[in-house]
Design a protein around this motif. Structure first.
Motif, PDB file in Angstrom:
ATOM      1  N   ASP A  43       0.834  -1.200   0.000  1.00 53.03           N
ATOM      2  CA  ASP A  43       0.000   0.000   0.000  1.00 53.03           C
ATOM      3  C   ASP A  43       0.875   1.259   0.000  1.00 53.03           C
ATOM      4  OD1 ASP A  43       0.698   0.729   2.746  1.00 53.03           O
ATOM      5  OD2 ASP A  43      -0.627  -0.883   3.375  1.00 53.03           O
ATOM      6  N   ASP A  44       0.237   2.405  -0.262  1.00 50.48           N
ATOM      7  CA  ASP A  44       0.960   3.672  -0.403  1.00 50.48           C
ATOM      8  C   ASP A  44       1.751   4.060   0.843  1.00 50.48           C
ATOM      9  OD1 ASP A  44       0.102   3.929  -2.991  1.00 50.48           O
ATOM     10  OD2 ASP A  44      -1.454   5.411  -2.553  1.00 50.48           O
ATOM     11  N   SER A  45       1.221   3.778   2.024  1.00 55.05           N
ATOM     12  CA  SER A  45       1.946   4.156   3.239  1.00 55.05           C
ATOM     13  C   SER A  45       3.227   3.325   3.393  1.00 55.05           C
ATOM     14  CB  SER A  45       1.061   4.020   4.476  1.00 55.05           C
ATOM     15  OG  SER A  45       0.684   2.676   4.683  1.00 55.05           O
ATOM     16  N   THR A  46       3.186   2.058   3.025  1.00 52.20           N
ATOM     17  CA  THR A  46       4.378   1.209   3.073  1.00 52.20           C
ATOM     18  C   THR A  46       5.408   1.684   2.058  1.00 52.20           C
ATOM     19  OG1 THR A  46       3.053  -0.675   3.804  1.00 52.20           O
ATOM     20  CG2 THR A  46       5.210  -1.173   2.851  1.00 52.20           C
ATOM     21  N   LEU A  47       4.949   2.045   0.858  1.00 51.15           N
ATOM     22  CA  LEU A  47       5.858   2.566  -0.163  1.00 51.15           C
ATOM     23  C   LEU A  47       6.526   3.857   0.309  1.00 51.15           C
ATOM     24  CD1 LEU A  47       3.788   1.987  -3.431  1.00 51.15           C
ATOM     25  CD2 LEU A  47       5.713   0.636  -2.559  1.00 51.15           C
ATOM     26  N   ALA A  48       5.754   4.714   0.954  1.00 54.61           N
ATOM     27  CA  ALA A  48       6.307   5.980   1.460  1.00 54.61           C
ATOM     28  C   ALA A  48       7.373   5.715   2.522  1.00 54.61           C
ATOM     29  CB  ALA A  48       5.191   6.854   2.019  1.00 54.61           C
ATOM     30  N   ILE A  49       7.131   4.759   3.404  1.00 51.62           N
ATOM     31  CA  ILE A  49       8.107   4.422   4.450  1.00 51.62           C
ATOM     32  C   ILE A  49       9.387   3.873   3.820  1.00 51.62           C
ATOM     33  CG2 ILE A  49       8.591   2.859   6.376  1.00 51.62           C
ATOM     34  CD1 ILE A  49       5.567   3.138   7.094  1.00 51.62           C
ATOM     35  N   LEU A  50       9.259   3.000   2.831  1.00 51.58           N
ATOM     36  CA  LEU A  50      10.439   2.468   2.147  1.00 51.58           C
ATOM     37  C   LEU A  50      11.243   3.586   1.502  1.00 51.58           C
ATOM     38  CD1 LEU A  50       9.077  -0.791   0.464  1.00 51.58           C
ATOM     39  CD2 LEU A  50      10.811  -0.629   2.271  1.00 51.58           C
ATOM     40  N   LYS A  51      10.550   4.490   0.833  1.00 49.86           N
ATOM     41  CA  LYS A  51      11.224   5.604   0.152  1.00 49.86           C
ATOM     42  C   LYS A  51      11.946   6.493   1.155  1.00 49.86           C
ATOM     43  CE  LYS A  51      10.367   9.255  -3.220  1.00 49.86           C
ATOM     44  NZ  LYS A  51      10.345  10.590  -2.658  1.00 49.86           N
ATOM     45  N   ILE A  52      11.292   6.854   2.228  1.00 50.03           N
ATOM     46  CA  ILE A  52      11.899   7.709   3.254  1.00 50.03           C
ATOM     47  C   ILE A  52      13.118   7.030   3.871  1.00 50.03           C
ATOM     48  CG2 ILE A  52      11.523   8.665   5.574  1.00 50.03           C
ATOM     49  CD1 ILE A  52       8.600   9.242   4.619  1.00 50.03           C
ATOM     50  N   THR A  53      12.999   5.743   4.161  1.00 51.46           N
ATOM     51  CA  THR A  53      14.112   5.001   4.760  1.00 51.46           C
ATOM     52  C   THR A  53      15.305   4.955   3.816  1.00 51.46           C
ATOM     53  OG1 THR A  53      12.547   3.647   6.014  1.00 51.46           O
ATOM     54  CG2 THR A  53      14.802   2.827   5.825  1.00 51.46           C
ATOM     55  N   LEU A  54      15.056   4.688   2.536  1.00 47.19           N
ATOM     56  CA  LEU A  54      16.150   4.655   1.565  1.00 47.19           C
ATOM     57  C   LEU A  54      16.779   6.038   1.401  1.00 47.19           C
ATOM     58  CD1 LEU A  54      14.506   2.218  -0.971  1.00 47.19           C
ATOM     59  CD2 LEU A  54      16.663   1.815   0.254  1.00 47.19           C
ATOM     60  N   GLU A  55      15.972   7.090   1.463  1.00 46.71           N
ATOM     61  CA  GLU A  55      16.519   8.451   1.398  1.00 46.71           C
ATOM     62  C   GLU A  55      17.387   8.751   2.617  1.00 46.71           C
ATOM     63  OE1 GLU A  55      13.126  10.665  -1.324  1.00 46.71           O
ATOM     64  OE2 GLU A  55      12.838  10.587   0.852  1.00 46.71           O
ATOM     65  N   GLU A  56      16.971   8.295   3.784  1.00 46.38           N
ATOM     66  CA  GLU A  56      17.776   8.483   4.994  1.00 46.38           C
ATOM     67  C   GLU A  56      19.109   7.739   4.897  1.00 46.38           C
ATOM     68  OE1 GLU A  56      15.138   7.102   8.041  1.00 46.38           O
ATOM     69  OE2 GLU A  56      14.060   9.013   8.155  1.00 46.38           O
TER      70      GLU A  56
END
Length: 100
Positions: A43-56
């Motif tokens: 889902d979109d919230s999981t995708l957002a968390i993955l993206k934020i984590t990879l950016e960090e």
């Protein structure tokens, strides 16, 4: 948002395993694996968390701009940025890149 291959590429660039990404993002390793393999899209919230984590972790996502397509690159470190800033005016002041 990101897709599976882009997630896989970002993870490779920042040199983290699926296990490390899973523990850093609190998302199960099997969810990440299924996503990267194109079997299931979270889902979109999981995708957002993955993206934020990879950016960090140092990934920079490049948005899709028509024919260029989306991409990912590494974030410049502070030392690289400082060295680039030093080189900008080497040889004299820079001028416009516009060609007459």
């Amino acid at each position: 948002m990101i897709d599976g291959p882009l997630c896989n590429a970002a993870r490779a660039l920042v040199q983290v395993s699926r296990s490390t990404l899973a523990s850093r993002s609190n998302i199960r390793k099997d969810v990440i694996e299924m996503f990267e393999r194109g079997v299931h899209t979270p889902d979109d919230s999981t995708l957002a968390i993955l993206k934020i984590t990879l950016e960090e972790l140092g990934a920079v996502f490049i948005p899709d701009e028509g024919a260029n397509g989306a991409g990912v690159r590494l974030k410049f470190s502070r030392s690289v940025t400082d060295r680039l800033r030093t080189l900008v005016n080497e040889g004299g002041p820079s001028s416009s890149d516009a060609v007459p």
